[in-house]
Design a protein around this motif. Structure first.
Motif, short mmCIF file in Angstrom:
data_model
loop_
_atom_site.label_atom_id
_atom_site.label_comp_id
_atom_site.label_asym_id
_atom_site.label_seq_id
_atom_site.Cartn_x
_atom_site.Cartn_y
_atom_site.Cartn_z
N SER A 44 0.84 -1.20 0.00
CA SER A 44 0.00 0.00 0.00
C SER A 44 0.87 1.25 0.00
O SER A 44 1.99 1.24 0.53
CB SER A 44 -0.92 0.01 1.22
N ASP A 45 0.34 2.29 -0.60
CA ASP A 45 1.07 3.56 -0.60
C ASP A 45 0.78 4.38 0.64
O ASP A 45 1.36 5.46 0.82
CB ASP A 45 0.68 4.38 -1.85
N GLU A 46 -0.13 3.90 1.50
CA GLU A 46 -0.49 4.62 2.72
C GLU A 46 0.66 4.53 3.72
O GLU A 46 1.02 3.44 4.20
CB GLU A 46 -1.75 4.03 3.33
N GLU A 47 1.27 5.66 4.05
CA GLU A 47 2.38 5.71 5.02
C GLU A 47 2.16 6.88 5.96
O GLU A 47 1.50 7.86 5.62
CB GLU A 47 3.72 5.87 4.30
N MET A 48 2.74 6.78 7.15
CA MET A 48 2.62 7.86 8.12
C MET A 48 3.84 7.88 9.02
O MET A 48 4.45 6.86 9.31
CB MET A 48 1.34 7.68 8.95
N ASN A 49 4.22 9.07 9.44
CA ASN A 49 5.28 9.23 10.43
C ASN A 49 4.65 9.14 11.81
O ASN A 49 3.69 9.86 12.11
CB ASN A 49 5.98 10.57 10.26
N THR A 50 5.18 8.29 12.64
CA THR A 50 4.59 8.08 13.95
C THR A 50 5.67 7.70 14.96
O THR A 50 6.70 7.14 14.58
CB THR A 50 3.51 6.98 13.87
N PRO A 51 5.48 8.02 16.25
CA PRO A 51 6.49 7.67 17.26
C PRO A 51 6.51 6.18 17.56
O PRO A 51 5.47 5.52 17.55
CB PRO A 51 6.06 8.48 18.48
N LEU A 52 7.69 5.66 17.81
CA LEU A 52 7.89 4.25 18.14
C LEU A 52 8.48 4.15 19.55
O LEU A 52 9.41 4.87 19.89
CB LEU A 52 8.85 3.61 17.14
N MET A 53 7.91 3.26 20.36
CA MET A 53 8.46 2.97 21.68
C MET A 53 8.82 1.49 21.73
O MET A 53 7.99 0.62 21.46
CB MET A 53 7.45 3.31 22.79
N ILE A 69 -0.33 -1.29 18.32
CA ILE A 69 -0.49 0.03 17.71
C ILE A 69 -1.66 0.77 18.34
O ILE A 69 -2.56 0.17 18.94
CB ILE A 69 -0.69 -0.08 16.17
N ALA A 70 -1.64 2.09 18.21
CA ALA A 70 -2.71 2.93 18.75
C ALA A 70 -3.92 2.91 17.82
O ALA A 70 -3.82 2.59 16.63
CB ALA A 70 -2.21 4.36 18.91
N LYS A 71 -5.07 3.24 18.39
CA LYS A 71 -6.32 3.24 17.65
C LYS A 71 -6.26 4.11 16.40
O LYS A 71 -6.75 3.73 15.34
CB LYS A 71 -7.45 3.73 18.57
N SER A 72 -5.61 5.29 16.53
CA SER A 72 -5.54 6.21 15.39
C SER A 72 -4.76 5.61 14.23
O SER A 72 -5.09 5.81 13.06
CB SER A 72 -4.91 7.54 15.83
N VAL A 73 -3.70 4.83 14.54
CA VAL A 73 -2.91 4.18 13.49
C VAL A 73 -3.72 3.06 12.84
O VAL A 73 -3.73 2.90 11.60
CB VAL A 73 -1.60 3.62 14.07
N ALA A 74 -4.41 2.27 13.68
CA ALA A 74 -5.23 1.18 13.15
C ALA A 74 -6.33 1.71 12.24
O ALA A 74 -6.63 1.11 11.19
CB ALA A 74 -5.83 0.38 14.29
N ARG A 75 -6.94 2.81 12.62
CA ARG A 75 -8.02 3.38 11.82
C ARG A 75 -7.49 3.85 10.46
O ARG A 75 -8.13 3.63 9.43
CB ARG A 75 -8.67 4.54 12.56
N ARG A 76 -6.34 4.48 10.49
CA ARG A 76 -5.80 5.03 9.24
C ARG A 76 -5.29 3.95 8.30
O ARG A 76 -5.49 4.01 7.09
CB ARG A 76 -4.69 6.03 9.55
N LEU A 77 -4.63 2.92 8.86
CA LEU A 77 -4.02 1.89 8.01
C LEU A 77 -4.98 0.76 7.65
O LEU A 77 -4.90 0.19 6.56
CB LEU A 77 -2.79 1.30 8.70
N PHE A 78 -5.90 0.42 8.59
CA PHE A 78 -6.76 -0.75 8.37
C PHE A 78 -8.26 -0.45 8.45
O PHE A 78 -9.07 -1.36 8.27
CB PHE A 78 -6.41 -1.85 9.37
N GLY A 79 -8.61 0.77 8.80
CA GLY A 79 -10.02 1.11 8.89
C GLY A 79 -10.65 0.85 10.24
O GLY A 79 -11.81 1.20 10.48
N ASP A 139 -5.83 5.52 22.14
CA ASP A 139 -4.80 6.56 22.03
C ASP A 139 -4.43 7.07 23.41
O ASP A 139 -5.28 7.23 24.29
CB ASP A 139 -5.31 7.72 21.17
N VAL A 140 -3.15 7.37 23.60
CA VAL A 140 -2.62 7.80 24.89
C VAL A 140 -2.48 9.32 24.91
O VAL A 140 -2.06 9.93 23.92
CB VAL A 140 -1.24 7.15 25.16
N GLU A 188 2.62 5.64 19.49
CA GLU A 188 1.56 5.12 18.62
C GLU A 188 1.89 3.72 18.11
O GLU A 188 1.02 3.04 17.59
CB GLU A 188 1.31 6.09 17.46
N VAL A 189 3.15 3.32 18.29
CA VAL A 189 3.57 1.95 17.97
C VAL A 189 4.49 1.47 19.09
O VAL A 189 5.42 2.18 19.49
CB VAL A 189 4.32 1.88 16.62
#
Length: 424
Positions: A113-122, A156-166, A191-192, A202-203
């Motif tokens: 998929s071309d869907e990408e996002m910058n997100t913090p990793l812990m 992963i956080a809810k916001s990431v799941a929504r954006r990548l997988f719906g 989400d925290v 978020e990850v």
């Protein structure tokens, strides 16, 4: 009580300017105090996922003197994984110990998929899910076995799941690319809040799945880890600090000319708030005094003004109160009448102040809700306790009653003849 309220509203209509100023003065004082206390509560209270702040200790920084003969030859950093394994994981007093590695911003996407996002990793260990309590919307955290095996599992956080997988349910078992490395999603969490400094991301993934994060070279003290120590009780804090100190002393016997220093850590939650940087520590007591004086000024200035306004209102009512005394009203009855009327005005001011507090938080959120690293947090109901309003209202009520009592007492003790001639 009904008569008191009617009398207060009569005075409100009869002297609208003075009454409105009294209500607004009380409202602004309560609103400002509430804003200060709400922001403080949001930064320090126990709420998910950091529900154990009150019984946790933290180590965020270390100081290494590279030559004992030269104290200035020192460097500061986050603790290394070697220190985590040598000092903190072996601790026996705490209930649990977790180490988190700040992975920074990463590129996250899905395969094909071309869907990408910058997100913090812990990056962290399996004990992370015991020390902190996340709300899982789907799936579960990675296990101790996953961690030990270095499995590429991710929460992963809810916001990431929504954006990548719906949605959360759609994400479980699917692969995501974290900086082009494939990770399988094992859980989705709510989400925290950004005020949760130790859990906001978020990850989340095992640090054993990352070659850089899992490096633990012997003798290497500087790293990129933050350690949270969950005590069984706050009574164990001193015992934990003593056990950590023994571990540091043991490490120092192996470092030759070098010396490790933790600069008074582990800190409790409120102490670590003031240790924003390794070589900069704000005095906790000084901060308490600073905020205490600020709140006292906020309370006293309107109280003094309200006392003057009450005195002005009393002057205008001398004739009325003189007539009441002439018809048999006692001094105590007159004082209680004034105090009860002031109580009604204070309650009105309190309710208005409650609304203004939330209005201020909404309008000035970019400033008031700014986190340590400059991001803006969000407010939620779990951060705000009714006790905050009761504390602010109680202080204002006491000061308002006192500011009203002095002029009311003077008027009540004025001779009837002087009252009828409007002489105070």
């Amino acid at each position: 009580m009904k008569k008191i309220i009617q009398q207060a509203f009569f005075q409100l209509r009869n002297q609208p300017l003075l009454s409105v100023i009294t209500v607004l003065g009380t409202a602004l004082a309560i609103a400002l105090i509430m804003v200060i206390l709400i922001v403080y509560q949001a930064k320090t209270a126990d709420y998910a996922p950091e529900v154990n702040r009150s019984r946790s200790l933290y180590v965020k920084w270390e100081r290494t003197v590279y030559d004992k003969k030269d104290p200035n030859s020192a460097g500061h950093s986050r603790p290394s994984l070697w220190l985590v394994k040598e000092i903190f994981y072996p601790l026996t007093t705490p209930e649990a110990v977790t180490a988190t590695y700040e992975g920074g911003e990463v590129l996250v996407g899905t395969v094909g998929s071309d869907e990408e996002m910058n997100t913090p990793l812990m990056l962290t260990d399996a004990a992370f899910w015991k020390v902190y309590q996340f709300r899982f919307l789907a799936g579960k955290p990675f296990t101790e076995a996953d961690f030990q095996s270095g499995m590429k599992q991710a929460v992963i956080a809810k916001s990431v799941a929504r954006r990548l997988f719906g949605g959360a349910e759609n994400a479980i078992g699917k692969d995501i690319l974290v900086n082009f490395a494939a990770y399988t999603v094992c859980g989705v969490v709510d989400d925290v809040n950004r005020f949760c400094e130790f859990t906001w991301s978020e990850v989340y993934a095992p640090y054993t799945s990352n070659a850089i994060a899992s490096e633990a070279e012997a003798g290497q003290t500087s790293g990129n880890n933050v350690i949270t120590i969950l005590a069984r009780s706050t009574d164990d804090f001193d015992a934990i600090r003593n056990e950590v100190a023994r571990g540091v002393a043991q490490i120092n016997t192996t470092l030759g000319d070098m010396e490790l220093q933790l600069m008074g850590q582990p800190d409790n939650f409120r102490m670590q708030l003031n240790r924003k940087f390794a070589n900069q520590y704000e005095n906790l007591n000084a901060n308490f005094w600073k905020y205490g004086i600020m709140i006292l000024i906020i309370l006293l200035v309107p109280a003094i003004n309200l006392s003057g306004l009450t005195n002005t209102r009393m002057r205008r009512r001398l004739e009325e109160l003189g007539i009441r005394k002439a018809f048999g009203a006692t001094r105590n009855e007159l004082v209680w009448q004034v105090l009860n009327e002031n109580l009604v005005l204070t309650v009105m001011g309190g309710l208005l102040g409650l609304a203004l507090a939330y209005l201020f938080l909404w309008l000035m959120s970019d400033w008031l809700l700014q986190t340590v690293w400059g991001a803006t947090a969000t407010m939620n109901a779990s951060m705000v306790s009714p006790v905050i309003f009761l504390i602010a209202f109680g202080f204002c009520l006491i000061l308002n009653m006192f500011s009203a009592y002095v002029p009311a007492w003077r008027v009540a003790h004025t001779p009837i003849v002087d009252s009828l001639n409007e002489k105070l």
